[in-house]
Scaffold this active site. Sequence first.
Site, mmCIF file in Angstrom:
data_model
loop_
_atom_site.group_PDB
_atom_site.id
_atom_site.type_symbol
_atom_site.label_atom_id
_atom_site.label_comp_id
_atom_site.label_asym_id
_atom_site.label_seq_id
_atom_site.Cartn_x
_atom_site.Cartn_y
_atom_site.Cartn_z
ATOM 1 N N HIS A 274 1.906 4.431 -2.922
ATOM 2 C CA HIS A 274 2.031 5.882 -2.735
ATOM 3 C C HIS A 274 3.420 6.361 -3.169
ATOM 4 O O HIS A 274 3.572 7.382 -3.848
ATOM 5 C CB HIS A 274 1.844 6.235 -1.256
ATOM 6 C CG HIS A 274 0.428 6.278 -0.789
ATOM 7 N ND1 HIS A 274 -0.545 7.043 -1.394
ATOM 8 C CD2 HIS A 274 -0.191 5.657 0.253
ATOM 9 C CE1 HIS A 274 -1.693 6.900 -0.753
ATOM 10 N NE2 HIS A 274 -1.507 6.055 0.255
ATOM 11 N N HIS B 209 0.828 -1.207 0.000
ATOM 12 C CA HIS B 209 0.000 0.000 0.000
ATOM 13 C C HIS B 209 0.865 1.261 0.000
ATOM 14 O O HIS B 209 0.734 2.127 -0.870
ATOM 15 C CB HIS B 209 -0.922 -0.013 1.236
ATOM 16 C CG HIS B 209 -1.817 1.172 1.345
ATOM 17 N ND1 HIS B 209 -3.142 1.145 0.968
ATOM 18 C CD2 HIS B 209 -1.590 2.436 1.810
ATOM 19 C CE1 HIS B 209 -3.685 2.337 1.178
ATOM 20 N NE2 HIS B 209 -2.762 3.128 1.701
ATOM 21 N N GLU B 210 1.760 1.355 0.972
ATOM 22 C CA GLU B 210 2.606 2.547 1.064
ATOM 23 C C GLU B 210 3.586 2.607 -0.111
ATOM 24 O O GLU B 210 3.945 3.694 -0.578
ATOM 25 C CB GLU B 210 3.352 2.580 2.396
ATOM 26 C CG GLU B 210 2.469 2.523 3.644
ATOM 27 C CD GLU B 210 1.369 3.578 3.679
ATOM 28 O OE1 GLU B 210 1.496 4.622 2.997
ATOM 29 O OE2 GLU B 210 0.367 3.362 4.395
ATOM 30 N N GLU C 76 -4.559 7.620 -3.412
ATOM 31 C CA GLU C 76 -5.016 6.356 -2.837
ATOM 32 C C GLU C 76 -5.315 5.331 -3.917
ATOM 33 O O GLU C 76 -5.248 4.119 -3.667
ATOM 34 C CB GLU C 76 -6.251 6.575 -1.954
ATOM 35 C CG GLU C 76 -5.978 7.331 -0.664
ATOM 36 C CD GLU C 76 -4.994 6.630 0.260
ATOM 37 O OE1 GLU C 76 -4.833 5.399 0.146
ATOM 38 O OE2 GLU C 76 -4.385 7.318 1.088
#
Length: 505
Positions: free
Chosen positions: A273, A269-270, A299
């Site tokens: 980003h 997830h990160e 996101e």
Amino acid sequence: MSQQLQAKLEQFLDLNKKIKSYNEAIGLLHWDMSTGAPRKGIDTRSETIGMLSSEAFKLQTSEEMKELISYLNEESAFAALSDVHQRLINDCKKELERTQSVPPEKVREFSVLTAQSQAKWEVAKEKADFASFEPYLSRIVAMQSEFIDYYGVKDTRYDTLLDMYEPDLTVEKLDEVFSRLKARIVPLQEAISQSIHKPDTSFLNQSFDIKQQSEFSKYILKEMGYDFEAGRLDESVHPFAMGLNPGDVRITTHYYDTDVASAIFSSLHEGGHALYEQNIDSSLAGTLLAEGTSMGIHESQSRLWENMIGRSRAFWEHYYPVLQNYFPEQLENISLDRFYEAINKVESSLIRIEADELTYNLHIIIRYEIEKMLFNEQLDVKDLPQVWNEKYKQYLGVTPPDDGAGVLQDVHWSGGDFGYFASYSLGNMYAAQIMNTMAKELPEYENYIKEGNLAPIKEWLTEKVYQYGKSRKPSELIVAITGEELNPDYLADYLESKYKEIYKL
């Protein structure tokens, strides 16, 4: 371009660079506070952050900025500028109009308050003690309400906050989108709950060495294309990503000894980003356009990598044998099919960041509705735990055992980030829509994933999304990529297709 126009443009860009430099320093201080700064230094560090934030704000709303924007926005001057410079001027003009009525001392006070409150939140979450955090949160909500008055109320007070994270988004639009999404996913969730096919996840909760988890997280980030020479991976209470500049984009995760999936998917997830921020075009470096265009689009990239790629069967056809090599004792007798179903189990849960793809959106809708109540209906902060627990019972059929697993679970409110949460579900919707286009334009993408060749996917996303930074509005970007505005049906189609197969519906 005339010499005078060139001089004014250079002056404007220099001012931008100064503001960007302040923001980078502030970001670095926040990073340090979240990853191990001594707690006894928090108050003094918070004052430093407040001072720097105030100075950056003064530059942003200075007479010099106003005069430069006025000059460069004149028709003859504006027409002579590049598209990127026009975008930067329009962005700064919008920010100036929004914030010019805010007293700098208010910015400083709010920056100090939120820096302190994030440290207080960590302790309160650990102790499940909402009462100790409530005074800080009450002040944050009160100050945000003041800022709304300074900014100017849009259709509703909450619309003003939404626009800060997703330009031009309104409660009216979001209510309609969420209503369409709920109409599709709630029946799907009910059908899944009645299915006799229940994936077994017990093997994910054995003891998994944290050092090995860390090594696998780093490995998978490198496979995605995350550049460790332009970033680093650390640990924090709540995983996050921070882009200081395209050459320094840092991420954190959190490790649990008895939950191997948590760190894997928070790292993905990160990492999503971070790929966005690391691959912004170099021409935007040093300007306020060198960041994501909106939190919803940001996101979309974290959720795309975490879920639509990272929880796909294709992904684990290649990477599951690698994970088994890291944890042979725990996983050697667990088949790929069993692992795939386990990491995609749908189950009502208490913790947002641990939620499955389907019910995750209900976690976001709960927060969205509570935030509307805070700012449009004057819900009292002291009543948050009760309202939170009632909504979790209503939407997910679960009740938090304490406030640590309930209203205190997210870091965002301690930083004053109201209006942010909707971005997560918007990200899911944008991601599904973008993936639908990628499947058409990159028809071999699934085979690339199966081969562990993620570079073509990163390159496609760089071409379509990353390179533009904030130089395109989110609505412009999604139309340019997919040919249509935001459409929640793509997410509903994706979820129905995936979970009907897994749950044999």
